[in-house]
Design a protein around this motif. Sequence first.
Motif, PDB file in Angstrom:
ATOM      1  N   UNK A 199     -14.711 -10.083  33.921  1.00 60.00           N
ATOM      2  CA  UNK A 199     -14.401  -9.532  35.241  1.00 60.00           C
ATOM      3  C   UNK A 199     -13.281  -8.505  35.134  1.00 60.00           C
ATOM      4  N   UNK A 200     -12.292  -8.789  34.289  1.00 60.31           N
ATOM      5  CA  UNK A 200     -11.183  -7.844  34.105  1.00 60.31           C
ATOM      6  C   UNK A 200     -11.684  -6.541  33.503  1.00 60.31           C
ATOM      7  N   UNK A 201     -12.593  -6.634  32.552  1.00 59.12           N
ATOM      8  CA  UNK A 201     -13.159  -5.432  31.947  1.00 59.12           C
ATOM      9  C   UNK A 201     -13.918  -4.610  32.984  1.00 59.12           C
ATOM     10  N   UNK A 202     -14.657  -5.268  33.850  1.00 55.81           N
ATOM     11  CA  UNK A 202     -15.393  -4.554  34.891  1.00 55.81           C
ATOM     12  C   UNK A 202     -14.436  -3.859  35.856  1.00 55.81           C
ATOM     13  N   UNK A 203     -13.306  -4.507  36.163  1.00 59.51           N
ATOM     14  CA  UNK A 203     -12.321  -3.878  37.047  1.00 59.51           C
ATOM     15  C   UNK A 203     -11.696  -2.661  36.368  1.00 59.51           C
ATOM     16  N   UNK A 204     -11.449  -2.761  35.067  1.00 58.87           N
ATOM     17  CA  UNK A 204     -10.888  -1.625  34.340  1.00 58.87           C
ATOM     18  C   UNK A 204     -11.844  -0.438  34.347  1.00 58.87           C
ATOM     19  N   UNK A 205     -13.133  -0.710  34.190  1.00 57.81           N
ATOM     20  CA  UNK A 205     -14.137   0.363  34.247  1.00 57.81           C
ATOM     21  C   UNK A 205     -14.126   1.020  35.631  1.00 57.81           C
ATOM     22  N   UNK A 206     -14.034   0.212  36.686  1.00 62.78           N
ATOM     23  CA  UNK A 206     -14.026   0.745  38.044  1.00 62.78           C
ATOM     24  C   UNK A 206     -12.782   1.597  38.292  1.00 62.78           C
ATOM     25  N   UNK A 207     -11.636   1.166  37.780  1.00 62.19           N
ATOM     26  CA  UNK A 207     -10.394   1.930  37.955  1.00 62.19           C
ATOM     27  C   UNK A 207     -10.449   3.226  37.163  1.00 62.19           C
ATOM     28  N   UNK A 208     -11.006   3.159  35.951  1.00 65.36           N
ATOM     29  CA  UNK A 208     -11.128   4.391  35.161  1.00 65.36           C
ATOM     30  C   UNK A 208     -12.053   5.392  35.856  1.00 65.36           C
ATOM     31  N   UNK A 209     -13.095   4.900  36.491  1.00 63.78           N
ATOM     32  CA  UNK A 209     -13.981   5.777  37.242  1.00 63.78           C
ATOM     33  C   UNK A 209     -13.244   6.408  38.426  1.00 63.78           C
ATOM     34  N   UNK A 210     -12.379   5.635  39.083  1.00 69.01           N
ATOM     35  CA  UNK A 210     -11.568   6.172  40.169  1.00 69.01           C
ATOM     36  C   UNK A 210     -10.651   7.284  39.671  1.00 69.01           C
ATOM     37  N   UNK A 211     -10.031   7.081  38.516  1.00 68.03           N
ATOM     38  CA  UNK A 211      -9.172   8.113  37.941  1.00 68.03           C
ATOM     39  C   UNK A 211      -9.965   9.365  37.590  1.00 68.03           C
ATOM     40  N   UNK A 212     -11.176   9.193  37.061  1.00 64.40           N
ATOM     41  CA  UNK A 212     -12.025  10.345  36.736  1.00 64.40           C
ATOM     42  C   UNK A 212     -12.396  11.125  37.995  1.00 64.40           C
ATOM     43  N   UNK A 213     -12.770  10.406  39.055  1.00 63.47           N
ATOM     44  CA  UNK A 213     -13.140  11.083  40.294  1.00 63.47           C
ATOM     45  C   UNK A 213     -11.949  11.793  40.931  1.00 63.47           C
ATOM     46  N   UNK A 214     -10.777  11.207  40.805  1.00 64.95           N
ATOM     47  CA  UNK A 214      -9.585  11.869  41.344  1.00 64.95           C
ATOM     48  C   UNK A 214      -9.262  13.133  40.554  1.00 64.95           C
TER      49      UNK A 214
END
Length: 201
Positions: free
Chosen positions: A40-55
């Motif tokens: 679950x932590x890995x999935x959250x990290x992927x989601x946060x990295x995607x947020x950083x990419x979109x920003x």
Amino acid sequence: MRIQAALRCLVTSLMTFDCTGCAHGGAHETRSVSGVGPTAELMEQVAIRELLDRSSDAINHQDWTALMAMFTEDAVWERRPPTAWRIEGREAIRAFLARNSDKVDVVSYTVSATAIHVQGPEHASARSTLVELLRFMDTGRGLRIIGTYTDEFVKKDGRWWFKHRTGHPRYEDEVPGPTRMLDGDASPASATESIRPPTPE
């Protein structure tokens, strides 16, 4: 985006095999210091990295509306000395960025080498290295900035949001501005004209 999708698929498949303590007759996912399981932590990290990419994509295209859709209503954005400032509230941040668009052009903005720490189901932080190239409209001169961004995130409504963003500039260098600004049909001729593909007869 394809890499992120592949990571999501990998994490989902790993969840099937993520069990410890099976030798004792039980199957459970271990808990990390964040209080969530490792997959679950890995999935959250992927989601946060995607947020950083979109920003980063929004900043590179100076799409402040898209960028602000990633920030909480009470978000804070600040910059440390030597040019220190602090802006509170999503609308105030958007107005600041829009106002500066008449003064400075974001030629290139990149954050990389990001370390993400999931601190709980609804809280996370990250530290990234910033490399940014700006062009000042009045002089045409460029400014290259290298520094660090520290970000705090919150998760609500099933997605992650920027809560607090702090820029720590470490190095800046005045550089010549771009020789040509290529933007639409009115742009000057590009140096790549000589390698244009042949025109169909």
